[in-house]
Design a protein around this motif. Sequence first.
Motif, mmCIF file in Angstrom:
data_model
loop_
_atom_site.group_PDB
_atom_site.id
_atom_site.type_symbol
_atom_site.label_atom_id
_atom_site.label_comp_id
_atom_site.label_asym_id
_atom_site.label_seq_id
_atom_site.Cartn_x
_atom_site.Cartn_y
_atom_site.Cartn_z
ATOM 1 N N GLU A 323 -32.791 24.214 7.304
ATOM 2 C CA GLU A 323 -32.283 24.698 8.591
ATOM 3 C C GLU A 323 -31.084 23.823 8.958
ATOM 4 O O GLU A 323 -31.153 22.599 8.842
ATOM 5 C CB GLU A 323 -33.397 24.544 9.629
ATOM 6 C CG GLU A 323 -33.442 25.582 10.692
ATOM 7 C CD GLU A 323 -33.495 27.012 10.161
ATOM 8 O OE1 GLU A 323 -32.572 27.757 10.513
ATOM 9 O OE2 GLU A 323 -34.418 27.377 9.427
ATOM 10 N N ARG A 324 -30.003 24.446 9.375
ATOM 11 C CA ARG A 324 -28.809 23.648 9.665
ATOM 12 C C ARG A 324 -28.981 22.890 10.995
ATOM 13 O O ARG A 324 -29.123 23.506 12.047
ATOM 14 C CB ARG A 324 -27.587 24.576 9.753
ATOM 15 C CG ARG A 324 -26.280 23.824 9.855
ATOM 16 C CD ARG A 324 -25.117 24.761 9.949
ATOM 17 N NE ARG A 324 -24.985 25.345 11.271
ATOM 18 C CZ ARG A 324 -24.007 26.154 11.644
ATOM 19 N NH1 ARG A 324 -23.092 26.493 10.761
ATOM 20 N NH2 ARG A 324 -23.935 26.649 12.858
ATOM 21 N N ILE A 325 -29.019 21.570 10.939
ATOM 22 C CA ILE A 325 -29.066 20.755 12.170
ATOM 23 C C ILE A 325 -27.874 19.813 12.133
ATOM 24 O O ILE A 325 -27.695 19.065 11.179
ATOM 25 C CB ILE A 325 -30.338 19.885 12.275
ATOM 26 C CG1 ILE A 325 -31.599 20.730 12.184
ATOM 27 C CG2 ILE A 325 -30.335 19.090 13.568
ATOM 28 C CD1 ILE A 325 -32.884 19.962 12.474
ATOM 29 N N MET A 396 -35.623 19.203 18.995
ATOM 30 C CA MET A 396 -34.682 19.989 18.201
ATOM 31 C C MET A 396 -35.232 20.205 16.783
ATOM 32 O O MET A 396 -35.049 21.261 16.193
ATOM 33 C CB MET A 396 -33.297 19.321 18.174
ATOM 34 C CG MET A 396 -32.591 19.328 19.521
ATOM 35 S SD MET A 396 -32.504 20.968 20.303
ATOM 36 C CE MET A 396 -30.964 21.611 19.673
ATOM 37 N N ASN A 397 -35.968 19.203 16.249
ATOM 38 C CA ASN A 397 -36.624 19.408 14.950
ATOM 39 C C ASN A 397 -37.690 20.492 15.068
ATOM 40 O O ASN A 397 -37.875 21.307 14.172
ATOM 41 C CB ASN A 397 -37.286 18.116 14.459
ATOM 42 C CG ASN A 397 -36.263 17.154 13.891
ATOM 43 O OD1 ASN A 397 -35.160 17.571 13.530
ATOM 44 N ND2 ASN A 397 -36.598 15.890 13.834
ATOM 45 N N PHE A 398 -38.390 20.456 16.210
ATOM 46 C CA PHE A 398 -39.419 21.476 16.441
ATOM 47 C C PHE A 398 -38.777 22.875 16.500
ATOM 48 O O PHE A 398 -39.289 23.831 15.900
ATOM 49 C CB PHE A 398 -40.161 21.165 17.756
ATOM 50 C CG PHE A 398 -40.918 22.337 18.271
ATOM 51 C CD1 PHE A 398 -42.091 22.737 17.658
ATOM 52 C CD2 PHE A 398 -40.434 23.074 19.340
ATOM 53 C CE1 PHE A 398 -42.768 23.850 18.103
ATOM 54 C CE2 PHE A 398 -41.101 24.185 19.785
ATOM 55 C CZ PHE A 398 -42.276 24.577 19.161
ATOM 56 N N LEU A 401 -37.993 24.044 13.061
ATOM 57 C CA LEU A 401 -39.206 24.510 12.366
ATOM 58 C C LEU A 401 -39.588 25.913 12.854
ATOM 59 O O LEU A 401 -39.897 26.804 12.055
ATOM 60 C CB LEU A 401 -40.339 23.522 12.643
ATOM 61 C CG LEU A 401 -41.627 23.749 11.872
ATOM 62 C CD1 LEU A 401 -41.410 23.485 10.386
ATOM 63 C CD2 LEU A 401 -42.730 22.822 12.402
ATOM 64 N N ALA A 402 -39.522 26.102 14.172
ATOM 65 C CA ALA A 402 -39.879 27.415 14.744
ATOM 66 C C ALA A 402 -38.940 28.504 14.218
ATOM 67 O O ALA A 402 -39.371 29.614 13.905
ATOM 68 C CB ALA A 402 -39.822 27.338 16.276
ATOM 69 N N ILE A 403 -37.654 28.172 14.101
ATOM 70 C CA ILE A 403 -36.683 29.156 13.584
ATOM 71 C C ILE A 403 -37.025 29.484 12.126
ATOM 72 O O ILE A 403 -37.051 30.651 11.730
ATOM 73 C CB ILE A 403 -35.235 28.611 13.698
ATOM 74 C CG1 ILE A 403 -34.827 28.497 15.167
ATOM 75 C CG2 ILE A 403 -34.255 29.516 12.957
ATOM 76 C CD1 ILE A 403 -33.487 27.802 15.393
#
Length: 445
Positions: A323-325, A396-398, A401-403
Amino acid sequence: MKIVIIGASFAGLSAALECHMLYPEAELIVIDKEMEVGYFPNALNWRLRQEISDWSEARSSLYQEVMRTGANLLLGWEMEKLVPDEKQVEIRQSGKRKSVTYDYLILAMGARQVWDKQSDDLTDKILASKSLRQMAESYEKLDKSEKSVAIVVVGAGQIGLESLEALSQHFSRLTLIEAQKWPLAKYFDKEMTDWIIEELVGRGIECHFSETVNRIHSDPSGKLLLDTLQHCYESDYMVMGTNFCPNTETLESILTIQPDGSLLVDEYLETSQEDIFAVGDLIQLPFAFFGHSYLPMIHHAILTGRLVAHNLVTKERKLTTIERIVSNHVFGKYMTSVGLTEREAGLWLDADSIRVQQAHGSLQDELLDFKLVVEKQSGRLIGGQLLSTSKYTDQMNFLALAISQHLTVQDLVHQSWLYLSDSTGTVSFVLEAAHQYILSKNREE
Ligand SMILES: Cc1cc2nc3c(=O)[nH]c(=O)nc-3n(C[C@H](O)[C@H](O)[C@H](O)COP(=O)(O)OP(=O)(O)OC[C@H]3O[C@@H](n4cnc5c(N)ncnc54)[C@H](O)[C@@H]3O)c2cc1C
């Protein structure tokens, strides 16, 4: 077993540590063309902002950890040629040459900032900061300069903005040129970045958005000239906040190279040649929504450096979709972007969004401004952008993960007991945004 790693920065040093842990009996050789390695590239800005007083404070702990493993570090040696048929690399150090054989080779040569639109050699005028050598040279040039020296920063991404913040503490004639319509446009929608433009203008920085630099050259007096369609900007120095190019030029016709210059690797990070692997800024990664794309960042370098060690002897661990963070710290605020922006999402689907703003802290002086992007029809989570005075990594990590689990705003609200607050006790703004989104849709119906 002999493992050779080319490049002793974030990717190469992480790979060395993991290899040492997995194969303690292996002979480990790490080669780098620089004599001093493992420095954060932001150190020039940290020094200008007086957050560090010595370069040693900007050295990653990975370097000391690798030194303790007893690995053989060959510093000041540049890989000149790769000969896969003989399983060897040819290296050179000021006139001296030698060959090093390997059983497994990990390429971690990273990327460099390039400018392909310059007609003269302008290296002297560019304030580069990738290696300690470059940072020290740039610092010396700035240290000798008057307050009124003219500096153009090209690009209003993370590198450009961090540089402007640091330079504006010392110099008064700063200009920003950015091809996009607003800063950090790859990762944030416009309304989340309006405050940055106010901050830049407030510091007296001349800003030019929607302008692309087409040519850089110099006049007879040595002044730097940057041409855009609209204007020619004159400057003493420039900072490049754009254009990373993987260091793969010595590998052409030996390994498969993609059009953007990155090395083609399989999902175990092996290149087109057996027993040769590549990591860090040399490769693209698989991102959700984007497919494979090139996003040079320290945590991707560390992630792939660690992973590759597990695939040398047997292919054990695949590189899975990420996931792009993207996180930045600019002008005293944290900015974190996860997934797609509303503008990007709008290219593929019917995107919708909600923005929640909270003032909190004992004096109500802590800012939290969060935008959640969802797919309109299904309520599926697509992305989030946070502007805050404190870090909210957990939340934001959560969200990431949800995405990745394809959750919807309804899923979040139904399972809200799982994440009512984060480790700091702050009520989840992700959940709050999901709640408000559902309420606003109910009102509309
Ligand atoms: C100004 C600036 C600021 C940045 N800020 C951030 C940030 O805040 N956060 C973030 O995530 N990322 C940031 N980045 C990007 C980050 O620096 C890179 O993603 C990261 O360093 C990649 O690590 P790497 O190990 O793959 O490659 P690199 O760090 O590029 O290291 C490659 C190493 O290989 C060596 N090498 C190259 N060619 C050869 C050769 N032929 N022979 C021997 N050795 C060789 C080089 O000397 C170097 O030590 C920034 C980059 C710049 C330029």
